[in-house]
Design a protein around this motif. Structure first.
Motif, short mmCIF file in Angstrom:
data_model
loop_
_atom_site.label_atom_id
_atom_site.label_comp_id
_atom_site.label_asym_id
_atom_site.label_seq_id
_atom_site.Cartn_x
_atom_site.Cartn_y
_atom_site.Cartn_z
N ASN A 1 0.82 -1.21 0.00
CA ASN A 1 0.00 0.00 0.00
C ASN A 1 0.85 1.26 0.00
O ASN A 1 0.48 2.28 -0.59
N PHE A 2 2.01 1.20 0.65
CA PHE A 2 2.94 2.34 0.63
C PHE A 2 3.39 2.61 -0.80
O PHE A 2 3.44 3.77 -1.24
N VAL A 3 3.74 1.54 -1.52
CA VAL A 3 4.16 1.71 -2.92
C VAL A 3 3.04 2.32 -3.74
O VAL A 3 3.26 3.26 -4.52
N LEU A 4 1.81 1.82 -3.58
CA LEU A 4 0.68 2.34 -4.35
C LEU A 4 0.46 3.83 -4.10
O LEU A 4 0.04 4.56 -5.00
N ARG A 5 0.72 4.27 -2.87
CA ARG A 5 0.52 5.69 -2.55
C ARG A 5 1.51 6.58 -3.29
O ARG A 5 1.28 7.78 -3.43
N HIS A 6 2.61 6.00 -3.74
CA HIS A 6 3.68 6.82 -4.31
C HIS A 6 3.99 6.53 -5.76
O HIS A 6 5.03 6.96 -6.27
N TYR B 1 11.71 5.37 -6.18
CA TYR B 1 12.41 6.52 -6.78
C TYR B 1 11.59 7.02 -7.97
O TYR B 1 10.58 6.41 -8.34
N ASP B 2 12.03 8.10 -8.58
CA ASP B 2 11.34 8.58 -9.76
C ASP B 2 11.43 7.58 -10.92
O ASP B 2 10.54 7.54 -11.78
N ASP B 3 12.52 6.80 -10.94
CA ASP B 3 12.75 5.92 -12.09
C ASP B 3 12.60 4.43 -11.79
O ASP B 3 12.72 3.60 -12.70
N MET B 4 12.32 4.05 -10.53
CA MET B 4 12.20 2.62 -10.25
C MET B 4 11.62 2.37 -8.86
O MET B 4 11.58 3.26 -8.00
N VAL B 5 11.17 1.13 -8.69
CA VAL B 5 10.78 0.60 -7.38
C VAL B 5 11.77 -0.50 -7.04
O VAL B 5 12.04 -1.38 -7.86
N ASP C 1 -0.86 16.60 -9.42
CA ASP C 1 0.43 15.97 -9.14
C ASP C 1 0.39 15.10 -7.90
O ASP C 1 1.17 14.17 -7.76
N THR C 2 -0.46 15.41 -6.93
CA THR C 2 -0.53 14.60 -5.72
C THR C 2 -1.41 13.38 -5.89
O THR C 2 -1.60 12.62 -4.96
N GLY C 3 -1.96 13.20 -7.07
CA GLY C 3 -2.73 12.00 -7.34
C GLY C 3 -4.22 12.18 -7.16
O GLY C 3 -4.97 11.23 -7.22
N LEU C 4 -4.68 13.44 -6.93
CA LEU C 4 -6.11 13.63 -6.70
C LEU C 4 -6.90 13.47 -7.98
O LEU C 4 -8.06 13.10 -7.96
#
Length: 520
Positions: free
Chosen positions: A250-255, A303-307, A414-417
């Motif tokens: 879930n942390f990954v999905l948030r970002h 990161y911006d370019d990878m998980v 940008d915040t995903g809203l």
């Protein structure tokens, strides 16, 4: 792989090159390290850096072979019997020493004993093994896993497993009792008492878990850019291991972002990464990590370019990531893995890597890279054609901070809203919904009021309803809360059970940013 292919491979866990016969101690250490791990090949007559075939004079081959045999026999214990063969390439002679994975570790230098003379292979080097690694090698010899060992400090009746019982009941429909614990091998009878295994302690919320396994946690971080110099968000997940994987996921999905494309009359949502594959790798990290390694935790980095997911413990010798679609399976933790399977957290044996391979086929723009870093396995999901965006000039940043209406809309996106890009081909109702979803209008809705209350403390849906003066939970409130969850402005406090009677909501960092953009 023939010798012509081997000479172009880098030195590593199972491969080593020597230009000439190394010192007696060096060759013994290499043979011992290979035997304690997955086996390996040592080539003599090939220079490593720069890679060059130097060869061995033909008349010296048999004498060198005899020296090698004598060193291995006299210095290594228990006895190691390698295959020593002569090869010819480009008209030059080389010697290959093939060492197989040993069945009676720990292998060590005879004169130093197991505690001071055991070596293991880390990358392309031989390292003196620490005490806990020697202990793990001893367990391998006895065919015993670390998670099956017991602690006699408390009996099973004294261990706090309340949360584990709740999760088990929810996932299986069964109540945990002594019979089920026995069937799952989560305790062992010893000297008249039932004592918990390490696996049960890891599944518990007992103080023993914090004392014995304080490192059995997941450190999550969202970094700014492509390096770990600055982080935007971080989270430590240190609850019992049955809950850790989903929280990290879930942390990954948030970002990460979820985009949308329109195909005909349908809107197709697609994450920027293969999230099912990421979820599977995180689950595998928890299930198959080496819990005997002291002081090492799982790390999940965005990161911006990878998980990137890093898990303590090297890849088992029977697993090959280049053949993921073949359905491989090898459980390091033989007690923990079946419990996770019972809970439905992992699928049937061998399906995990196959699932990863299948989803990657749908993401040709993402490359999976795996490597062993020290005693850890690291998996990366990398954007192939990523181009780092230049930082905005300071004057432009200042303009954004002034919260001009047109920039407010961009920042919220940008915040995903707003995950759906406005498209002229979208249904009129959807376009209208996006147009209505603006900061100046939202100030007059329930959004900001709910977020402001959650900023103070965690609240259930019923508590929010009461604060808003509603006699009962309205359909409108339910829709708003659903939207807030979808836009990641709020999150549930009990992630594994959305309908849990004790479920509450709390504001996220994105929610706080949203309030800041509204001037609240």
């Amino acid at each position: 792989m023939n010798i012509n292919q081997v000479i172009f491979q880098p030195e590593g866990r199972r491969l080593e090159f020597k230009e000439s016969l190394p010192e007696k101690s060096d060759i013994a250490k290499s043979v011992i390290a290979f035997s304690n791990d997955a086996g390996g090949d040592l080539y003599i007559g090939i220079k490593d850096n720069p890679r060059k075939i130097t060869g061995i004079p033909e008349e010296e081959l048999f004498s060198i072979e005899e020296q090698i045999s004598n060193v291995i026999y006299s210095r290594c214990h228990p006895i190691i019997i390698p295959d020593i063969t002569f090869l010819s390439i480009e008209g030059k002679h080389i010697i290959r020493i093939s060492v197989y994975k040993g069945n009676t570790p720990p292998y060590h230098l005879k004169e130093k004993g197991a505690m001071s003379g055991t070596y293991i292979r880390i990358g392309s080097s031989n390292r003196l093994a620490e005490d806990y690694i020697v202990a793990e090698l001893e367990r391998k010899k006895r065919n015993v896993t670390f998670d099956s060992e017991i602690t006699t400090e408390k009996t099973i009746s004294q261990i706090n497993i309340d949360n584990f019982k709740s999760v088990y009941k929810e996932k299986t429909g069964e109540d945990i009792n002594e019979q089920i614990l026995k069937k799952l091998e989560l305790y062992s009878f010893n000297q008249g008492e039932n004592y918990p295994t390490n696996a049960l302690i890891l599944f518990s919320d007992d103080e023993l878990r914090n004392r014995y396994f304080h490192f059995a946690k997941i450190e999550c971080a969202r970094f700014k850019g492509t390096s770990s110099e600055f982080f935007i968000d971080k989270k430590t997940i240190d609850n019992n291991i049955s809950l850790q994987a989903e929280e990290a996921y879930n942390f990954v999905l948030r970002h990460i972002n979820q985009g949308a494309t329109v195909e005909g009359v349908y809107t197709i949502h697609r994450w920027e990464y293969p999230v099912k594959a990421i979820r599977e790798i995180i689950r595998n990290a928890v299930v198959h990590r080496d819990y005997s390694l002291q002081g090492k935790d799982i790390k999940v980095a965005v990161y911006d370019d990878m998980v990137e997911i890093t898990s303590p413990g090297l890849l088992p010798s029977s697993i090959d990531f280049s053949q993921m679609e073949t359905g491989q399976s090898d459980a390091r933790n033989r007690i923990i893995a079946p419990v996770f399977k019972k809970l439905g957290i992992i699928d049937q044996w061998g399906n995990g890597l196959k699932l990863v391979a299948e989803e990657l086929l749908q993401y040709p723009e993402i490359e999976l890279i795996w490597k062993e870093i020290g005693l850890s396995l690291q998996i990366q999901f990398v954007k192939k054609n990523f181009k780092e965006q230049p930082e905005q000039p300071e004057s432009q940043q200042q303009e954004q901070q002034e919260l001009q209406p047109e920039l407010q809309q961009k920042n919220i996106k940008d915040t995903g809203l707003q995950q759906n890009t406005k498209n002229s081909t979208q249904p009129e109702l959807q376009q209208q919904e996006q147009q209505e979803f603006k900061p100046e209008l939202l100030q007059e809705t329930l959004y900001s009021e709910i977020l402001l209350n959650l900023k103070e403390k965690e609240l259930s849906t019923k508590e929010i309803s009461e604060i808003l003066g509603q006699k009962e939970i309205s359909g409108q409130l339910s829709r708003v809360i659903k939207r807030l969850l979808s836009d990641k402005l709020i999150e549930r406090t009990i992630t594994y059970s959305p309908n849990h009677p004790a479920q509450k909501h709390r504001i996220t960092e994105q929610g706080r940013l949203f309030l800041k953009l509204l001037g609240k």
